[in-house]
Design an enzyme around this catalytic site. Structure first.
Site, mmCIF file in Angstrom:
data_model
loop_
_atom_site.group_PDB
_atom_site.id
_atom_site.type_symbol
_atom_site.label_atom_id
_atom_site.label_comp_id
_atom_site.label_asym_id
_atom_site.label_seq_id
_atom_site.Cartn_x
_atom_site.Cartn_y
_atom_site.Cartn_z
ATOM 1 N N CYS A 33 86.483 29.883 30.555
ATOM 2 C CA CYS A 33 86.488 31.044 31.507
ATOM 3 C C CYS A 33 86.548 32.139 31.370
ATOM 4 C CB CYS A 33 87.769 30.285 32.593
ATOM 5 S SG CYS A 33 89.525 30.543 31.575
HETATM 6 C C1 RB5 Z 1 88.646 34.731 37.075
HETATM 7 O O1 RB5 Z 1 88.870 33.978 38.140
HETATM 8 C C2 RB5 Z 1 89.341 34.450 35.631
HETATM 9 O O2 RB5 Z 1 90.447 35.065 36.196
HETATM 10 C C3 RB5 Z 1 89.626 33.329 35.128
HETATM 11 O O3 RB5 Z 1 88.099 33.095 34.942
HETATM 12 C C4 RB5 Z 1 90.716 33.094 33.542
HETATM 13 O O4 RB5 Z 1 89.962 33.959 33.218
HETATM 14 C C5 RB5 Z 1 91.674 32.513 34.354
HETATM 15 O O5 RB5 Z 1 92.135 32.578 33.524
#
Ligand code: RB5
Length: 150
Positions: free
Chosen positions: A65
């Protein structure tokens, strides 16, 4: 080894690069999304992948993420799953050898693609050391059982 991978929209590119890298080495990987251009809530992907690991459908998985943090937090809520954020070689190695992590998490906004590919290769070659680490990992499972709602 059967491998699963998942991402949210913040790490679609990193996921695609990792899949390409693994496939070029003959490693099969099942993609749990998100698809290009798709906006998802990272918990939805993380729980799906972590459940598949907990159910024994995959030996290991990779979740990416923006930071790797949200994916790791969610995956670690699934009983039996140990997910680790791996952004450097030492933690990457220890997550396998000491913690027997089945899920590796990374953040596209934190590390570059080349380092990520290097860490994936490293992570996949490391096994759990057992020994003194075995009772500690077993204790995670014992204590975790206290929090599972009947
Ligand atoms: C984007 O939604 C961001 O908050 C996600 O990718 C991540 O970094 C969360 O931990």
């Amino acid at each position: 080894m059967k491998l699963a991978i998942g991402c949210d929209e913040a790490a679609y590119n990193l996921k695609a690069e990792i899949i390409k890298h693994l496939e070029s080495k003959g490693v099969a990987v099942d993609d749990f999304g998100a698809d290009k251009g798709e906006v998802v809530l990272y918990p939805d992907v993380a729980f799906k992948v972590a459940e598949a690991v907990a159910d024994g459908k995959y030996e290991r998985a990779i979740l990416v993420c923006g930071t790797g943090l949200g994916m790791a937090m969610c995956a670690n809520k699934v009983p039996g799953v140990r997910a680790a954020v791996c952004h450097d070689p030492f933690s990457t190695e220890r997550s396998r050898k000491s913690n027997n992590a089945q899920i590796m998490c990374m953040g596209e906004r934190v590390i570059g693609v080349e380092l990520a590919k290097y860490l994936v290769d490293l992570w996949l070659t490391c096994d759990f050391s057992g020994g003194g680490s075995a009772p500690k990992v077993a204790r995670i499972e014992e204590l975790e059982a206290k929090y599972i709602k009947k």
